[in-house]
Enzyme design. Structure first.
Site, PDB file in Angstrom:
ATOM      1  N   SER A  15       0.784  -1.201   0.165  1.00  0.00           N
ATOM      2  CA  SER A  15      -0.043  -0.009  -0.086  1.00  0.00           C
ATOM      3  C   SER A  15       0.964   1.373  -0.193  1.00  0.00           C
ATOM      4  CB  SER A  15      -0.865   0.022   1.355  1.00  0.00           C
ATOM      5  OG  SER A  15      -1.618   1.314   1.343  1.00  0.00           O
ATOM      6  N   SER A  17      -0.655   4.267   0.827  1.00  0.00           N
ATOM      7  CA  SER A  17      -1.007   4.923   1.916  1.00  0.00           C
ATOM      8  C   SER A  17      -0.259   5.269   2.939  1.00  0.00           C
ATOM      9  CB  SER A  17      -2.397   4.487   2.257  1.00  0.00           C
ATOM     10  OG  SER A  17      -3.348   4.351   1.380  1.00  0.00           O
ATOM     11  N   LYS A  66     -13.808  -3.374   2.627  1.00  0.00           N
ATOM     12  CA  LYS A  66     -14.636  -2.022   2.626  1.00  0.00           C
ATOM     13  C   LYS A  66     -16.273  -2.214   2.814  1.00  0.00           C
ATOM     14  CE  LYS A  66     -11.753   0.561  -0.691  1.00  0.00           C
ATOM     15  NZ  LYS A  66     -11.709   1.189  -1.739  1.00  0.00           N
ATOM     16  N   GLU A  78     -24.330   8.800   4.195  1.00  0.00           N
ATOM     17  CA  GLU A  78     -25.008   8.393   3.162  1.00  0.00           C
ATOM     18  C   GLU A  78     -24.722   7.495   1.974  1.00  0.00           C
ATOM     19  OE1 GLU A  78     -27.927  11.190   1.535  1.00  0.00           O
ATOM     20  OE2 GLU A  78     -29.193   9.430   0.526  1.00  0.00           O
ATOM     21  N   GLY A 124     -16.994  -1.522 -16.250  1.00  0.00           N
ATOM     22  CA  GLY A 124     -16.854  -1.948 -14.918  1.00  0.00           C
ATOM     23  C   GLY A 124     -17.960  -1.585 -14.194  1.00  0.00           C
ATOM     24  N   GLY A 127     -17.187  -2.596  -7.182  1.00  0.00           N
ATOM     25  CA  GLY A 127     -17.326  -1.622  -6.150  1.00  0.00           C
ATOM     26  C   GLY A 127     -17.128  -0.087  -6.400  1.00  0.00           C
ATOM     27  N   ALA A 128     -15.760  -0.106  -7.048  1.00  0.00           N
ATOM     28  CA  ALA A 128     -15.407   1.284  -7.064  1.00  0.00           C
ATOM     29  C   ALA A 128     -16.263   2.045  -8.342  1.00  0.00           C
ATOM     30  CB  ALA A 128     -13.932   1.377  -8.021  1.00  0.00           C
ATOM     31  N   GLY A 244      -4.540   6.264 -12.385  1.00  0.00           N
ATOM     32  CA  GLY A 244      -5.170   6.163 -10.836  1.00  0.00           C
ATOM     33  C   GLY A 244      -4.374   6.848  -9.683  1.00  0.00           C
TER      34      GLY A 244
HETATM   35  P1  NAP Z   1     -14.166  -4.961  -8.227  1.00  0.00           P
HETATM   36  O1  NAP Z   1     -15.417  -4.610  -7.133  1.00  0.00           O
HETATM   37  O2  NAP Z   1     -13.625  -6.457  -8.017  1.00  0.00           O
HETATM   38  O3  NAP Z   1     -14.687  -5.027  -9.576  1.00  0.00           O
HETATM   39  C1  NAP Z   1     -14.087  -5.277 -10.882  1.00  0.00           C
HETATM   40  C2  NAP Z   1     -14.779  -4.885 -12.019  1.00  0.00           C
HETATM   41  O4  NAP Z   1     -13.872  -5.459 -13.203  1.00  0.00           O
HETATM   42  C3  NAP Z   1     -16.138  -5.986 -12.215  1.00  0.00           C
HETATM   43  O5  NAP Z   1     -16.799  -4.827 -12.963  1.00  0.00           O
HETATM   44  C4  NAP Z   1     -15.590  -6.742 -13.085  1.00  0.00           C
HETATM   45  O6  NAP Z   1     -16.693  -7.584 -14.212  1.00  0.00           O
HETATM   46  C5  NAP Z   1     -14.270  -6.125 -13.965  1.00  0.00           C
HETATM   47  N1  NAP Z   1     -13.540  -7.351 -14.479  1.00  0.00           N
HETATM   48  C6  NAP Z   1     -12.951  -7.991 -13.665  1.00  0.00           C
HETATM   49  N2  NAP Z   1     -11.978  -8.983 -14.475  1.00  0.00           N
HETATM   50  C7  NAP Z   1     -12.111  -8.649 -15.883  1.00  0.00           C
HETATM   51  C8  NAP Z   1     -11.749  -9.276 -16.845  1.00  0.00           C
HETATM   52  N3  NAP Z   1     -11.010  -9.949 -16.953  1.00  0.00           N
HETATM   53  N4  NAP Z   1     -12.539  -8.572 -18.155  1.00  0.00           N
HETATM   54  C9  NAP Z   1     -13.426  -7.721 -18.024  1.00  0.00           C
HETATM   55  N5  NAP Z   1     -13.959  -7.043 -16.735  1.00  0.00           N
HETATM   56  C10 NAP Z   1     -13.218  -7.562 -15.916  1.00  0.00           C
HETATM   57  O7  NAP Z   1     -13.166  -4.106  -8.155  1.00  0.00           O
HETATM   58  P2  NAP Z   1     -13.126  -2.775  -7.447  1.00  0.00           P
HETATM   59  O8  NAP Z   1     -13.015  -2.750  -6.132  1.00  0.00           O
HETATM   60  O9  NAP Z   1     -14.290  -1.995  -7.941  1.00  0.00           O
HETATM   61  O10 NAP Z   1     -11.860  -1.930  -8.107  1.00  0.00           O
HETATM   62  C11 NAP Z   1     -11.772  -1.847  -9.329  1.00  0.00           C
HETATM   63  C12 NAP Z   1     -10.436  -1.287  -9.931  1.00  0.00           C
HETATM   64  O11 NAP Z   1     -10.259   0.035  -9.511  1.00  0.00           O
HETATM   65  C13 NAP Z   1      -9.237  -2.139  -9.524  1.00  0.00           C
HETATM   66  O12 NAP Z   1      -8.169  -2.194 -10.400  1.00  0.00           O
HETATM   67  C14 NAP Z   1      -8.671  -1.086  -8.283  1.00  0.00           C
HETATM   68  O13 NAP Z   1      -7.246  -1.343  -8.136  1.00  0.00           O
HETATM   69  C15 NAP Z   1      -8.901   0.126  -8.901  1.00  0.00           C
HETATM   70  N6  NAP Z   1      -9.113   1.115  -7.738  1.00  0.00           N
HETATM   71  C16 NAP Z   1      -8.190   2.328  -7.830  1.00  0.00           C
HETATM   72  C17 NAP Z   1      -8.296   3.321  -6.708  1.00  0.00           C
HETATM   73  C18 NAP Z   1      -7.427   4.395  -6.744  1.00  0.00           C
HETATM   74  O14 NAP Z   1      -7.542   5.155  -5.878  1.00  0.00           O
HETATM   75  N7  NAP Z   1      -6.646   4.763  -7.943  1.00  0.00           N
HETATM   76  C19 NAP Z   1      -9.222   3.231  -5.673  1.00  0.00           C
HETATM   77  C20 NAP Z   1     -10.171   2.106  -5.871  1.00  0.00           C
HETATM   78  C21 NAP Z   1     -10.148   1.196  -6.712  1.00  0.00           C
HETATM   79  P3  NAP Z   1     -17.514  -8.520 -13.709  1.00  0.00           P
HETATM   80  O15 NAP Z   1     -18.843  -7.847 -12.968  1.00  0.00           O
HETATM   81  O16 NAP Z   1     -17.888  -9.251 -14.957  1.00  0.00           O
HETATM   82  O17 NAP Z   1     -16.964  -9.680 -12.773  1.00  0.00           O
END
Ligand code: NAP
Length: 282
Positions: A15, A17, A66, A78, A124, A127-128, A244
């Site tokens: 991390s 952070s 989270k 909220e 996508g 969660g994010a 990011g």
């Molecule tokens: P998550 O909840 O696991 O969601 C992942 C998403 O990616 C889902 O929509 C999933 O689709 C899709 N996905 C996964 N593998 C895939 C593949 N092979 N082909 C196509 N789609 C695929 O993850 P999250 O927490 O939202 O995080 C998403 C990204 O944001 C991560 O890369 C994380 O590191 C990044 N992030 C960055 C920050 C920052 O501060 N820069 C903060 C938070 C998150 P399905 O629904 O089909 O599974």
């Protein structure tokens, strides 16, 4: 006595952070330290029972915790409650917030773009993406398109946004619709791991980027690699790009504000940017 803050998750060793927050503590001469703490999802109740409050004054929360922290909090903002995602906790009052989506919004604004009146293609629906979609819709976004591998999740996210905001237009699309939809988009955000280092995952084709209008911003939530293939292609097409890292910094700044009542400024941003890019070897 030195106060301790932490980021809890699993894995947590890499991390960034601690570097951000410890740099801020030094700049603001705060008698605090910030540590990475490995907390597996099943150990979250134990963390609240024996560590938060007694040894830790506040924490950030990352994957996979989270949502798991939510039942232990007394006062949840909220948007964080709606999206079932908390990334910032204050032990005092057991308060929880999510600064991820507002952090991205600040990064987008810093890049000279605004959500107000804009059309966003969110790639996508995890969660994010949920937090970002709700924030976009509530901050004046005009239209939202969600494109996801699993179509049902894209439809569910669109339904969730429609229920909880007054956004004029929201719809789910699939990859085949991209050439039709992208010419009307101002913003394209990748929220999937496609393009992330060490995953071996890449977009099957990036040709869809050619359908975006010349004024569009392409943002990737990934910062490792610093420039994903998505961003490199967008840049080659003359589009504005954002990785990011600015989001990571701004979400940390907003957490810092929750804990200390001080919003770090541009000079802090420059110092942290320098520290992070050195740490990443960029
Ligand atoms: P998550 O909840 O696991 O969601 C992942 C998403 O990616 C889902 O929509 C999933 O689709 C899709 N996905 C996964 N593998 C895939 C593949 N092979 N082909 C196509 N789609 C695929 O993850 P999250 O927490 O939202 O995080 C998403 C990204 O944001 C991560 O890369 C994380 O590191 C990044 N992030 C960055 C920050 C920052 O501060 N820069 C903060 C938070 C998150 P399905 O629904 O089909 O599974």
């Amino acid at each position: 006595m030195t106060k301790t803050y932490a980021v809890i998750g699993d894995p947590i060793a890499h991390s960034l952070s601690p570097l951000i927050h410890n740099t801020l503590y030094a700049r603001y001469r705060l008698d605090c330290r910030y540590i990475p703490l490995q907390v597996k999802q099943q150990d979250v109740p134990e963390f609240f029972a024996s560590t938060l409050g007694s040894r830790i004054a506040g924490c950030n929360v990352t994957m996979p915790n989270k949502a798991a922290v939510i039942p232990h909090l007394l006062d949840i903002h909220e948007d964080a409650a709606l999206c079932r995602s908390v990334n910032t906790i204050a032990a005092d009052g057991l308060k929880g917030w999510s600064t991820d989506a507002p952090g991205l919004r600040r990064a987008v604004e810093q890049a000279g773009f605004s959500y107000k009146g804009s059309t966003l293609l969110l790639y996508g629906a995890g969660g994010a993406a949920s937090s970002i979609a709700l924030d976009f819709a509530r901050q004046g976004g005009a239209a939202l398109y969600v494109c996801n591998r699993t179509a049902e999740k894209a439809h569910a996210l669109v339904g969730f946004v429609r229920e909880n905001s007054a956004i004029p237009m929201a719809g789910a699309i699939c990859d085949a619709d991209l050439p039709t939809v992208l010419p009307g988009c101002d913003l394209f955000f990748n929220t999937t791991p496609l393009g992330m280092s060490h995953t071996g995952l890449e977009f099957a084709s990036l040709d869809f980027l050619g359908s975006l209008p010349p004024h569009a911003l392409v943002c990737d939530l990934i910062y490792n690699p610093f420039e994903t293939k998505l961003l490199a292609r967008a840049k080659a097409l003359g589009l504005a790009t954002l990785n990011g890292l600015p989001m990571l910094i701004h979400q940390a700044f907003l957490s810092f504000e929750k804990w200390f009542g001080i919003l770090p400024d541009e000079a802090d941003y420059a110092a942290i940017w320098q520290a992070l890019t050195s740490a990443l070897g960029v």
